[in-house]
Design an enzyme around this catalytic site. Structure first.
Site, PDB file in Angstrom:
ATOM      1  CB  SER A  91       3.245  -2.393  -3.685  1.00 25.64           C
ATOM      2  OG  SER A  91       3.334  -1.810  -2.396  1.00 25.64           O
ATOM      3  N   GLY A 258       8.007   2.086  -1.354  1.00 24.34           N
ATOM      4  CA  GLY A 258       9.100   1.313  -1.932  1.00 24.34           C
ATOM      5  C   GLY A 258       9.272   1.532  -3.422  1.00 24.34           C
TER       6      GLY A 258
END
Length: 341
Positions: A91, A258
């Site tokens: 992540s 992201g």
């Protein structure tokens, strides 16, 4: 206090997305690497995730990261990422929170103006470059795991919606990409609830009609998140776009996402929209931004992949000691479907 368990947490968010960092109170987690440790937690220690992320301590918009000694000797620190319904391999927003907490709390030494770290995530080693000033991390740029497209411009049937075109990809998690405008969305905060409902329908249809699996790790499979994409525009500084990402548990990522930004780079590269080194600014539904680039090309199995960088900032929000009172009937959390999809 009669606590039977205590966990120390530093609260943080990256561009609006909560990514709290657990800095103490976790017992030994078996496993040869971070992926195995993630799997062990999932199977044998999931009550920790429930304690941290379910009500009354957490909520659908909470994530947490457990700091661990690295399994790889090249890394400075290891971490396991926990979301409210899964343990993702990677992540971006959580990694930005982890790097910021490590340096601003002094767990690892900060060097101004630049501190470089290597972090050991379940998805692989993540290099980060932290820009630092006056004791503050003002930017974290991470080099993500390789990202790649899986399906491009493929038609699926979604009950109640009809025939739509999707892309699928891997950017650290599995994604399906859809055109927001064609589905009637401007990607504004007032549309978030409806986007979640539509996103859940699309995700179910994609996973029923497609096989989406990582070519080198079959345990990483099935689409978790749906990216509602706005148009990509070319400006003087590079490319810009907006997206809203419906994450696995049916709510919008508050950051630009992201891993989703990495996945968008992979799909754009596969379609010839972006070149290596070009700047891509991805804006979230809340107006926050990640700046990204493709810095290299590689192969993952037989698939062409890109090596992406993603940059953003995190802020520490608090320091907490969370505990378990043995008489508490909801000590390890609960969920109610009014806000938990």
């Amino acid at each position: 206090m009669r606590w039977s368990r205590k966990i120390s947490v530093v609260g943080a968010h990256a561009e609006g997305e909560v990514g709290n960092v657990v800095v103490g109170g976790i017992p030994h987690i078996p496993g040869e690497n971070m992926f195995e440790k993630k799997e062990y937690m999932e199977s044998h220690m999931d009550e920790i995730r429930q304690m941290l992320l379910f009500e009354p301590r957490g909520g659908p918009f909470h994530n947490a990261n457990i700091l661990l000694p690295p399994s790889d000797p090249r890394a400075d620190m290891g971490y396991i990422i926990m979301e409210t319904t899964e343990y993702p391999p990677m992540s971006g927003s959580n990694t930005i929170c982890v790097a910021t907490v490590l340096l601003e709390t002094g767990i690892l030494p900060m060097q101004e103006p630049i501190t470089k770290l290597v972090l050991d995530a379940p998805g692989g080693l993540i290099s980060v470059v932290c820009t630092c000033y006056n004791g503050k991390v003002t930017q974290v740029e991470l080099t993500n795991v390789p990202a790649f497209a899986i399906h491009l411009d493929t038609c699926i049937e979604v009950p109640g919606i009809g025939s739509i075109t999707v892309d699928t990809s891997y950017g650290g998690m599995m994604f399906a990409h859809v055109n927001a405008e064609k589905l009637g969305f401007r990607i504004s905060p007032d549309e978030a609830h409806e986007m979640c409902l539509v996103g859940q329908k699309i995700k179910k249809a994609v996973n029923e009609q497609f096989t989406v699996v990582h070519p080198e790790n079959e345990k990483i499979r099935d689409v978790s998140n749906i990216i509602f994409e706005g148009p990509v525009e070319r400006v003087e500084s590079g490319l810009v776009s907006k997206n809203g990402t419906v994450v696995l548990h049916g709510r919008l990522d508050r950051s630009p996402c992201g891993t989703g930004t990495s996945a968008r780079l992979a799909v754009m590269a596969a379609k010839g929209i972006i070149d290596r080194g070009e700047r891509f600014e991805n804006e979230s539904i809340t107006g926050t931004k990640f700046v990204s680039r493709i810095v290299g090309h590689t192969k993952v199995g037989q698939k062409d992949a890109v090596i992406p960088t993603v940059a953003g900032q995190a802020w520490i929000t608090g320091i907490m000691e969370l505990g378990i009172d043995p008489t508490d009937p909801v000590a390890y959390g609960h969920r109610v479907s009014d806000i938990w999809f």
